[in-house]
Design a protein around this motif. Structure first.
Motif, PDB file in Angstrom:
ATOM      1  N   GLY A 115       9.838   0.136   3.227  1.00 49.68           N
ATOM      2  CA  GLY A 115       8.510   0.717   3.332  1.00 49.68           C
ATOM      3  C   GLY A 115       8.001   0.826   4.756  1.00 49.68           C
ATOM      4  O   GLY A 115       8.632   0.396   5.721  1.00 49.68           O
ATOM      5  N   ALA A 116       6.801   1.408   4.868  1.00 50.44           N
ATOM      6  CA  ALA A 116       6.218   1.681   6.176  1.00 50.44           C
ATOM      7  C   ALA A 116       5.863   0.407   6.934  1.00 50.44           C
ATOM      8  O   ALA A 116       5.991   0.359   8.160  1.00 50.44           O
ATOM      9  N   PHE A 117       5.434  -0.639   6.218  1.00 50.63           N
ATOM     10  CA  PHE A 117       5.053  -1.864   6.922  1.00 50.63           C
ATOM     11  C   PHE A 117       6.244  -2.457   7.672  1.00 50.63           C
ATOM     12  O   PHE A 117       6.122  -2.860   8.832  1.00 50.63           O
ATOM     13  N   GLN A 118       7.400  -2.506   7.029  1.00 50.89           N
ATOM     14  CA  GLN A 118       8.586  -3.035   7.697  1.00 50.89           C
ATOM     15  C   GLN A 118       8.953  -2.177   8.902  1.00 50.89           C
ATOM     16  O   GLN A 118       9.313  -2.707   9.965  1.00 50.89           O
ATOM     17  N   VAL A 156       0.846  -1.196   0.000  1.00 50.73           N
ATOM     18  CA  VAL A 156       0.000   0.000   0.000  1.00 50.73           C
ATOM     19  C   VAL A 156       0.880   1.243   0.000  1.00 50.73           C
ATOM     20  O   VAL A 156       1.637   1.490   0.946  1.00 50.73           O
ATOM     21  N   LEU A 157       0.783   2.024  -1.059  1.00 52.11           N
ATOM     22  CA  LEU A 157       1.577   3.243  -1.147  1.00 52.11           C
ATOM     23  C   LEU A 157       1.096   4.257  -0.109  1.00 52.11           C
ATOM     24  O   LEU A 157      -0.105   4.461   0.071  1.00 52.11           O
ATOM     25  N   GLY A 158       2.045   4.883   0.577  1.00 53.03           N
ATOM     26  CA  GLY A 158       1.679   5.876   1.576  1.00 53.03           C
ATOM     27  C   GLY A 158       0.976   5.282   2.778  1.00 53.03           C
ATOM     28  O   GLY A 158       0.078   5.906   3.355  1.00 53.03           O
ATOM     29  N   LEU A 159       1.389   4.069   3.172  1.00 56.29           N
ATOM     30  CA  LEU A 159       0.738   3.392   4.289  1.00 56.29           C
ATOM     31  C   LEU A 159       0.813   4.216   5.569  1.00 56.29           C
ATOM     32  O   LEU A 159      -0.162   4.286   6.327  1.00 56.29           O
ATOM     33  N   ASP A 160       1.944   4.829   5.819  1.00 55.67           N
ATOM     34  CA  ASP A 160       2.101   5.600   7.062  1.00 55.67           C
ATOM     35  C   ASP A 160       1.126   6.771   7.124  1.00 55.67           C
ATOM     36  O   ASP A 160       0.500   7.026   8.165  1.00 55.67           O
ATOM     37  N   SER A 161       0.981   7.497   6.016  1.00 54.95           N
ATOM     38  CA  SER A 161       0.049   8.631   6.015  1.00 54.95           C
ATOM     39  C   SER A 161      -1.401   8.151   6.007  1.00 54.95           C
ATOM     40  O   SER A 161      -2.269   8.775   6.630  1.00 54.95           O
ATOM     41  N   ALA A 162      -1.669   7.041   5.322  1.00 51.67           N
ATOM     42  CA  ALA A 162      -3.027   6.490   5.314  1.00 51.67           C
ATOM     43  C   ALA A 162      -3.439   6.073   6.719  1.00 51.67           C
ATOM     44  O   ALA A 162      -4.584   6.289   7.136  1.00 51.67           O
ATOM     45  N   TRP A 163      -2.494   5.504   7.470  1.00 55.09           N
ATOM     46  CA  TRP A 163      -2.761   5.106   8.842  1.00 55.09           C
ATOM     47  C   TRP A 163      -3.049   6.326   9.719  1.00 55.09           C
ATOM     48  O   TRP A 163      -4.043   6.371  10.442  1.00 55.09           O
ATOM     49  N   ALA A 164      -2.188   7.327   9.625  1.00 50.43           N
ATOM     50  CA  ALA A 164      -2.306   8.497  10.501  1.00 50.43           C
ATOM     51  C   ALA A 164      -3.506   9.370  10.148  1.00 50.43           C
ATOM     52  O   ALA A 164      -4.213   9.861  11.037  1.00 50.43           O
ATOM     53  N   ASP A 165      -3.753   9.566   8.851  1.00 48.41           N
ATOM     54  CA  ASP A 165      -4.758  10.542   8.425  1.00 48.41           C
ATOM     55  C   ASP A 165      -6.144   9.956   8.172  1.00 48.41           C
ATOM     56  O   ASP A 165      -7.155  10.650   8.338  1.00 48.41           O
ATOM     57  N   ALA A 166      -6.212   8.675   7.748  1.00 48.48           N
ATOM     58  CA  ALA A 166      -7.505   8.123   7.342  1.00 48.48           C
ATOM     59  C   ALA A 166      -8.005   6.998   8.234  1.00 48.48           C
ATOM     60  O   ALA A 166      -9.191   6.956   8.581  1.00 48.48           O
ATOM     61  N   ILE A 167      -7.121   6.091   8.621  1.00 47.97           N
ATOM     62  CA  ILE A 167      -7.571   4.883   9.318  1.00 47.97           C
ATOM     63  C   ILE A 167      -7.639   5.067  10.830  1.00 47.97           C
ATOM     64  O   ILE A 167      -8.657   4.755  11.462  1.00 47.97           O
ATOM     65  N   ARG A 168      -6.566   5.598  11.409  1.00 49.35           N
ATOM     66  CA  ARG A 168      -6.535   5.720  12.871  1.00 49.35           C
ATOM     67  C   ARG A 168      -7.713   6.526  13.414  1.00 49.35           C
ATOM     68  O   ARG A 168      -8.297   6.156  14.445  1.00 49.35           O
ATOM     69  N   PRO A 169      -8.122   7.635  12.766  1.00 48.34           N
ATOM     70  CA  PRO A 169      -9.267   8.398  13.290  1.00 48.34           C
ATOM     71  C   PRO A 169     -10.562   7.584  13.349  1.00 48.34           C
ATOM     72  O   PRO A 169     -11.414   7.862  14.199  1.00 48.34           O
ATOM     73  N   THR A 170     -10.710   6.580  12.466  1.00 50.44           N
ATOM     74  CA  THR A 170     -11.947   5.786  12.466  1.00 50.44           C
ATOM     75  C   THR A 170     -12.021   4.840  13.655  1.00 50.44           C
ATOM     76  O   THR A 170     -13.089   4.273  13.935  1.00 50.44           O
ATOM     77  N   LEU A 171     -10.922   4.661  14.380  1.00 44.66           N
ATOM     78  CA  LEU A 171     -10.877   3.723  15.497  1.00 44.66           C
ATOM     79  C   LEU A 171     -11.039   4.390  16.857  1.00 44.66           C
ATOM     80  O   LEU A 171     -11.175   3.711  17.872  1.00 44.66           O
ATOM     81  N   ILE A 172     -11.012   5.712  16.879  1.00 45.24           N
ATOM     82  CA  ILE A 172     -10.998   6.444  18.154  1.00 45.24           C
ATOM     83  C   ILE A 172     -12.260   6.195  18.980  1.00 45.24           C
ATOM     84  O   ILE A 172     -12.188   5.845  20.160  1.00 45.24           O
ATOM     85  N   ASP A 173     -13.435   6.371  18.378  1.00 44.27           N
ATOM     86  CA  ASP A 173     -14.687   6.327  19.133  1.00 44.27           C
ATOM     87  C   ASP A 173     -14.936   4.977  19.797  1.00 44.27           C
ATOM     88  O   ASP A 173     -15.391   4.910  20.942  1.00 44.27           O
ATOM     89  N   LEU A 174     -14.659   3.895  19.083  1.00 42.84           N
ATOM     90  CA  LEU A 174     -14.932   2.553  19.609  1.00 42.84           C
ATOM     91  C   LEU A 174     -13.696   1.908  20.229  1.00 42.84           C
ATOM     92  O   LEU A 174     -13.735   0.731  20.593  1.00 42.84           O
TER      93      LEU A 174
END
Length: 222
Positions: free
Chosen positions: A185-188, A153-171
């Motif tokens: 890459g970011a996964f390693q 996944v290209l830009g995994l680090d930014s996708a995690w910080a900007d798009a995915i992590r916020p969706t996990l906060i509430d629950l």
């Protein structure tokens, strides 16, 4: 005296009041390595799998466990493409487990969503999906998110910080990054730097008890 029809109605009513069927544990006692990662309570898990190590089944089991543990919640499976997401977990994982355990999951073939009996929904998303669809799905709250082949996944680090992590906060949700071996890459970086609320796990096909004897990929043995 009640009629036969009335007796049948009374019997059906009694059956409805019976204790509901217990939810499966979604654990494989013959596959202890997989069971260990399924029970891992870390907020973010980086799972490195060789080919034929049960990667897809493990990811699907994580999502089902999260869905059943959080009634009415949403979970998300992300793959490189929408088509690959469907091929990886739709039929051979979710539909197979639904049939095996008689779960009563409702499948929506158009939006690629699986609704559990307790109201939880598992969505499938491809990185190649339209921006509108991504925005709609990534605007939700999730109990668990799985990213398949995360190393690609290209830009995994930014996708995690900007798009995915916020969706996990509430629950207070969890994330699983799963991938076959890829260098760089970011996964390693995530995998090697896992600490605190992050964890890293490895499963190889040598540990998969469901492969036929003598059929372990040669690359693993070497």
């Amino acid at each position: 005296m009640p009629s036969d029809i009335e007796k049948q109605a009374i019997l059906l009513a009694a059956q409805h009041k019976q204790k509901p069927k217990a939810t499966p544990a979604f654990l494989d006692d013959d596959f202890p390595t997989q069971t260990g990662f399924l029970r891992d309570t870390a907020k973010l898990i980086c799972l490195l799998c060789t080919r034929r190590a049960g990667k897809s089944m493990g990811a699907g089991l994580r999502l089902l466990r999260a869905g059943y543990a959080n009634p009415g919640a949403s979970c998300l499976f992300v793959a490189l493409t929408r088509d690959s997401a469907k091929k990886i977990v739709w039929k051979d994982v979710f539909k197979a487990l639904n049939c095996k355990h008689r779960l009563g999951i409702r499948f929506n073939e158009t939006e690629l969503s699986a609704t559990l009996p307790n109201g939880s929904i598992i969505y499938l998303l491809g990185v190649d999906t339209t921006e509108d669809e991504k925005e709609k799905l990534l605007g939700q709250k999730y109990a668990e998110v799985v990213i398949d082949e995360a190393a690609l996944v290209l830009g995994l680090d930014s996708a995690w910080a900007d798009a995915i992590r916020p969706t996990l906060i509430d629950l207070k949700g969890k994330a699983l990054f799963v991938s076959t071996p890829r260098r760089g890459g970011a996964f390693q970086a995530f995998y090697e730097g896992a600490e605190g609320e992050w964890a890293s796990d490895t499963i190889t096909s040598l540990e998969n008890p469901h492969l036929p004897a003598g059929e372990v990929p040669r690359t693993v043995e070497e």
